[in-house]
Design an enzyme around this catalytic site. Structure first.
Site, PDB file in Angstrom:
ATOM      1  N   SER A 261      44.293  44.152  39.298  1.00 29.62           N
ATOM      2  CA  SER A 261      43.025  44.838  39.047  1.00 29.62           C
ATOM      3  C   SER A 261      42.255  45.010  40.350  1.00 29.62           C
ATOM      4  CB  SER A 261      42.189  44.030  38.062  1.00 29.62           C
ATOM      5  OG  SER A 261      41.673  42.893  38.718  1.00 29.62           O
ATOM      6  N   LYS A 262      41.210  45.819  40.271  1.00 33.43           N
ATOM      7  CA  LYS A 262      40.381  46.049  41.453  1.00 33.43           C
ATOM      8  C   LYS A 262      39.756  44.736  41.923  1.00 33.43           C
ATOM      9  CE  LYS A 262      36.642  49.042  43.062  1.00 33.43           C
ATOM     10  NZ  LYS A 262      35.961  47.964  43.733  1.00 33.43           N
TER      11      LYS A 262
END
Ligand code: GLU
Length: 509
Positions: A261-262
């Protein structure tokens, strides 16, 4: 391959392209080139609520930066356009009608409130064979009633009529046969009258069919949609030309479990987007591989190996080599850990393999940004060439090669303490004389003369050379000393030694 290979990358312009999406695009591209096929870029923008301005341009720019060429697309055109779904409404409407006429789909009028109520009353509510006859739709209402509602402007959706109790087989090139029972599927909405647009499922299937797509290569997150897609192909009577499914393994967090994920990137300090992204709504800036100083070839090589290997342990491969070796036989089912440190390694390897002139070109804007002027391209290239093995990113060239462009303003304290002894200034003065007498400053020649002088005077080699380095570089670091003095003008070298003699205090004996 008995069928013409035609693949598509089909992003929705809902934000910047994620690094996982870029890998999907890359695999599509490599596979198309491997088989002399065509790469299509289709913009899936039927969900107007999620549209983000600038996202489509971002996708185009990111693909171009990585060298992922498009054969048919919005900008390229092609025989099966338009390639933007919002421009294909008539086509979808026609196909929705085909399903309605064939009794494979039906019209439903249930309002969001009615659906919410049904969900409330039946916790496991699903719009399907068990429940559809209790709802407000063209299966439970008379033809006249349906017609009058539509004529009166009542909004409706078209739902796919899923037959219960069927085993649906998805044939996936990486996963083999995946079978699920149609009982778990709901009567998916295919079309909404409110915006006169199809949903992802319908548009995706119709376009893959009309664009003669041979292989659907996409992320594993789309695997749950595949049974529905198989049934849609069947409902249209297109099963014979259904594309081959290929669901790529997920990209996983570098540490711990789960999907990349970011947040992982933010926490560990690596970008999850190919290019820097400026969010038009929040104004937030997310870092990109390009702006971090990654070479596109390095990123491509790194991404290609996340989920695939060439069958041996070769790691460094150009795009042409990747195309030559690629096959889904060596794709893994299991998710691929996003080892961002490996990405840094790739960048280092690719930087080292660039010519000095190429690294010099990367260095030039960094020098300009610091107001450094007046050096020839050749000088910059040679300076960059002398330090390129020591950096992972072009940005680090400055910290490694700054002294080629400006005299030290101060001297590293620790090195001064260790190397600038009582007597050093006198030896340095002598060194100036030796250097003045050398007419050919090429590295080997200057080295021989200086070392001979040190030996003849029985000086301590390490102390003399380190003091010399300290004076010229400002610290005991940098490439081979005589490579430095070959490149730098001799007057500059001498001026720096004289300056060090003047400014660094001589310790007491
Ligand atoms: N529009 C979908 C996406 O955003 C396409 C998925 C597919 O390739 O079928 O990824």
């Amino acid at each position: 391959m008995d069928r013409e290979v035609r693949v598509r990358f089909a992003p929705s312009p809902t934000g910047p392209l994620h690094i996982g999406g870029l890998r999907t695009a890359l695999y599509n591209y490599i596979f198309a080139r491997r088989h002399g096929g065509k790469m299509i870029l289709r913009i899936e923008d039927t969900d107007s609520t999620r549209f983000v301005p600038g996202a489509e341009e971002y996708i185009n720019e990111a693909l171009a930066w990585c060298g992922i060429g498009i054969d048919e697309g919005v900008r390229e055109g092609g025989p099966y356009g338009p390639y933007k779904q919002s421009e294909r409404r008539d086509i979808y409407r026609e196909h929705v009608d085909m399903l309605l006429k064939a009794g494979k789909a039906y019209i439903a009028f249930d309002t969001p409130e009615e659906l919410a109520k049904a969900r409330e009353e039946h916790p496991n509510f699903q719009y399907d064979a068990r429940t559809r006859m209790n709802m407000r739709n063209s299966l439970t209402m008379s033809e006249e009633e349906v017609k009058s509602l539509i004529d009166g402007g009542t909004q409706y959706v078209v739902r796919f009529l899923i037959e219960p109790g069927r085993d649906v087989e998805v044939d996936d090139l990486i996963r083999g046969k995946v079978v699920i029972n149609s009982d778990i599927l709901d009567d998916k909405v295919l079309y909404k009258s409110a915006d006169d647009l199809p949903t992802y499922h319908l548009a995706n299937i119709v376009d893959d069919h009309l664009m003669k797509v041979s292989h659907v290569i996409r992320g594993e997150e789309w695997l749950p949609s595949a049974p529905l897609h198989v049934l849609l192909y069947e409902a249209f009577g297109w099963s014979d030309t259904m594309p081959q499914f290929v669901h790529l393994p997920l990209l996983l967090k570098p540490v711990g479990n789960g999907k990349l994920s970011k947040r992982d990137g933010d926490k560990l300090g690596f970008p999850v987007f190919p290019l820097e992204w400026h969010d038009p709504k929040s104004g937030e800036i997310s870092s990109g591989y390009r702006e971090r100083g990654y070479l596109p070839e390095a990123l491509v090589n790194f991404l290609a190996l996340l989920g695939w290997n060439p069958g041996d342990d070769t790691e460094l491969m150009s795009i042409d080599e990747l195309i030559e070796k690629f096959s889904f036989d060596h794709c893994s089912k299991a998710g691929a850990k996003f080892d961002y440190k490996k990405g840094i390694w790739f960048n280092h390897e690719y930087l080292m393999r660039l010519s000095d002139a190429e690294v010099g070109e990367l260095f030039k804007p960094l020098l300009a940004a610091r107001g450094i002027e007046g050096f020839s391209d050749e000088y910059i290239a040679r300076a960059a060439g002398l330090v390129k093995t020591r950096v992972d990113f072009p940005q680090q060239l400055w910290e490694q090669a700054d002294f080629f462009f400006k005299a030290p303003e101060c001297y590293a304290e620790k090195d001064v303490k260790k190397r600038w002894k009582n007597g050093t200034p006198a030896i340095m003065r002598e060194l100036v004389g030796v250097l003045e007498g050398i007419s050919d400053m090429t590295s080997a020649n200057a080295e021989k003369i200086v070392l001979d002088w040190i030996a003849s005077r029985e000086y301590h080699l390490g102390n003399v050379m380190n003091a010399f380095r300290l004076a010229v570089v400002g610290a005991c670091r940098g490439p081979h000393m005589f490579d430095i003095t070959e490149l730098m003008p001799k007057e500059e070298v001498i001026a720096r030694i004289n300056r060090a003699i003047k400014t660094i205090p001589e310790p007491e004996a």
